[in-house]
Design an enzyme around this catalytic site. Sequence first.
Site, mmCIF file in Angstrom:
data_model
loop_
_atom_site.group_PDB
_atom_site.id
_atom_site.type_symbol
_atom_site.label_atom_id
_atom_site.label_comp_id
_atom_site.label_asym_id
_atom_site.label_seq_id
_atom_site.Cartn_x
_atom_site.Cartn_y
_atom_site.Cartn_z
ATOM 1 N N SER A 297 6.314 2.469 1.210
ATOM 2 C CA SER A 297 7.025 2.872 2.436
ATOM 3 C C SER A 297 8.497 3.035 2.079
ATOM 4 C CB SER A 297 6.876 1.779 3.491
ATOM 5 O OG SER A 297 7.860 1.938 4.499
ATOM 6 N N TYR B 117 7.269 -7.238 4.953
ATOM 7 C CA TYR B 117 6.510 -5.989 4.746
ATOM 8 C C TYR B 117 7.179 -5.176 3.620
ATOM 9 C CZ TYR B 117 4.845 -1.233 5.881
ATOM 10 O OH TYR B 117 4.317 0.045 5.830
HETATM 11 N N1 NAP Z 1 2.805 4.257 9.963
HETATM 12 C C1 NAP Z 1 3.959 4.257 9.350
HETATM 13 O O1 NAP Z 1 5.025 4.443 9.963
HETATM 14 C C2 NAP Z 1 4.009 4.052 7.866
HETATM 15 C C3 NAP Z 1 5.212 4.297 7.186
HETATM 16 C C4 NAP Z 1 5.285 4.098 5.816
HETATM 17 C C5 NAP Z 1 4.172 3.652 5.135
HETATM 18 N N2 NAP Z 1 3.012 3.413 5.818
HETATM 19 C C6 NAP Z 1 1.892 2.920 5.044
HETATM 20 O O2 NAP Z 1 0.831 3.856 5.152
HETATM 21 C C7 NAP Z 1 -0.417 3.168 5.010
HETATM 22 C C8 NAP Z 1 -1.316 3.531 6.172
HETATM 23 O O3 NAP Z 1 -0.668 3.128 7.359
HETATM 24 P P1 NAP Z 1 -1.144 3.659 8.779
HETATM 25 O O4 NAP Z 1 0.092 3.990 9.508
HETATM 26 O O5 NAP Z 1 -2.233 4.644 8.632
HETATM 27 O O6 NAP Z 1 -1.725 2.292 9.393
HETATM 28 P P2 NAP Z 1 -2.848 2.064 10.494
HETATM 29 O O7 NAP Z 1 -2.976 3.235 11.387
HETATM 30 O O8 NAP Z 1 -2.560 0.725 11.075
HETATM 31 O O9 NAP Z 1 -4.186 1.987 9.598
HETATM 32 C C9 NAP Z 1 -4.331 0.952 8.640
HETATM 33 C C10 NAP Z 1 -5.709 1.039 8.023
HETATM 34 O O10 NAP Z 1 -5.832 -0.065 7.119
HETATM 35 C C11 NAP Z 1 -6.969 -0.847 7.507
HETATM 36 N N3 NAP Z 1 -6.738 -2.246 7.205
HETATM 37 C C12 NAP Z 1 -5.722 -3.042 7.633
HETATM 38 N N4 NAP Z 1 -5.902 -4.291 7.176
HETATM 39 C C13 NAP Z 1 -7.042 -4.280 6.447
HETATM 40 C C14 NAP Z 1 -7.758 -5.261 5.720
HETATM 41 N N5 NAP Z 1 -7.388 -6.540 5.683
HETATM 42 N N6 NAP Z 1 -8.882 -4.894 5.074
HETATM 43 C C15 NAP Z 1 -9.328 -3.614 5.130
HETATM 44 N N7 NAP Z 1 -8.694 -2.642 5.800
HETATM 45 C C16 NAP Z 1 -7.562 -2.973 6.452
HETATM 46 C C17 NAP Z 1 -7.121 -0.583 9.003
HETATM 47 O O11 NAP Z 1 -8.444 -0.841 9.469
HETATM 48 P P3 NAP Z 1 -8.873 -2.259 10.134
HETATM 49 O O12 NAP Z 1 -7.732 -2.723 10.970
HETATM 50 O O13 NAP Z 1 -10.112 -1.953 10.880
HETATM 51 O O14 NAP Z 1 -9.145 -3.184 8.996
HETATM 52 C C18 NAP Z 1 -6.815 0.902 9.053
HETATM 53 O O15 NAP Z 1 -7.948 1.646 8.649
HETATM 54 C C19 NAP Z 1 -0.064 1.675 4.924
HETATM 55 O O16 NAP Z 1 -0.020 1.281 3.578
HETATM 56 C C20 NAP Z 1 1.318 1.615 5.527
HETATM 57 O O17 NAP Z 1 2.034 0.500 5.066
HETATM 58 C C21 NAP Z 1 2.903 3.609 7.150
#
Ligand code: NAP
Length: 271
Positions: free
Chosen positions: A166, A179
């Site tokens: 991130s 984080y």
């Molecule tokens: N959204 C942002 O603004 C942003 C910005 C920069 C980077 N990122 C990064 O991008 C990536 C994806 O983020 P996102 O925004 O798509 O998040 P999201 O919508 O919250 O989705 C997260 C995914 O990870 C799964 N997950 C979470 N904890 C888990 C666990 N213990 N075991 C297995 N699966 C797990 C969730 O499914 P379950 O909850 O069902 O397990 C879900 O499928 C992450 O690495 C995040 O840090 C996001």
Amino acid sequence: MAAATTIVSGGSRGLGLALVERLLARGDNVATFSRSGSARLKQLQADHATRLHAEIADAANSTQLQRFVAATVGRFGRIDHCVANAAVAHDGVLATLSDAAIDDMLAINLKGSIVLVRECVRQMLLQPGPSAPTAVGAEATQEAAQEATRGSLPGGSVSSIVVVSSVVAMRGSPGLAVYAATKAGLEGFARSLARELGPRGIRVNAIAPGFLETDLSAALSPTDRTRIVRRTPLGRLGAAADVTGAILFLTGPQAAFMTGQTLTIDGGGSS
Ligand SMILES: NC(=O)c1ccc[n+]([C@@H]2O[C@H](COP(=O)([O-])OP(=O)(O)OC[C@H]3O[C@@H](n4cnc5c(N)ncnc54)[C@H](OP(=O)(O)O)[C@@H]3O)[C@@H](O)[C@H]2O)c1
């Protein structure tokens, strides 16, 4: 040529789900897991029954990760790419953050990604390249053996790992210190692993998205959201689709000479 097999952690929603869809469209076999499913993932399983493997598993549980990787190899025979995407973000200034919240982020974002990558790398180091030459004579046998340890894909591409970091890892953000620590840790992990695995033909890169419109950023206050959009040169928050292209690039032949890098995808920066 056999289809590549790509693992994506956290494929039930957000970036992971969008990536699963793009990889299926590219023709990959895809294996993903999350703690719960989603209607869209179920639909994809129905539509791509032979090419999509989806499980319920917890990234914080090493035994479940090992079983998931073994099941993927059992189903598709190999692993070509691994995208460590699953993560959680518990928002809060450090002074108020509980041990449970800290442990959760370290266990899922950092250790979970490392263990998943380790399991994938163990398989990548074992498996032959899909186009390994048929051995004829001692020299050819030696060449085939070398090829078999390089994790090579046809067309000069190689196996690859992508960890999802991130922009806060480099830039920092109040309320996201732990984080950010997990993401900075992942970037350091990727840089060192790239050096370790380059000679074996496995590339390792990171991507660093800015704020995306997903569940993970749903806790952003309207004020913060407006501030981020105002300061972003491209004038909006990112969408999952803005990031999937970079991951397809990093796991594809166009990135065959790229390793140890972090690609920032943030609309030009919001600081
Ligand atoms: N959204 C942002 O603004 C942003 C910005 C920069 C980077 N990122 C990064 O991008 C990536 C994806 O983020 P996102 O925004 O798509 O998040 P999201 O919508 O919250 O989705 C997260 C995914 O990870 C799964 N997950 C979470 N904890 C888990 C666990 N213990 N075991 C297995 N699966 C797990 C969730 O499914 P379950 O909850 O069902 O397990 C879900 O499928 C992450 O690495 C995040 O840090 C996001």
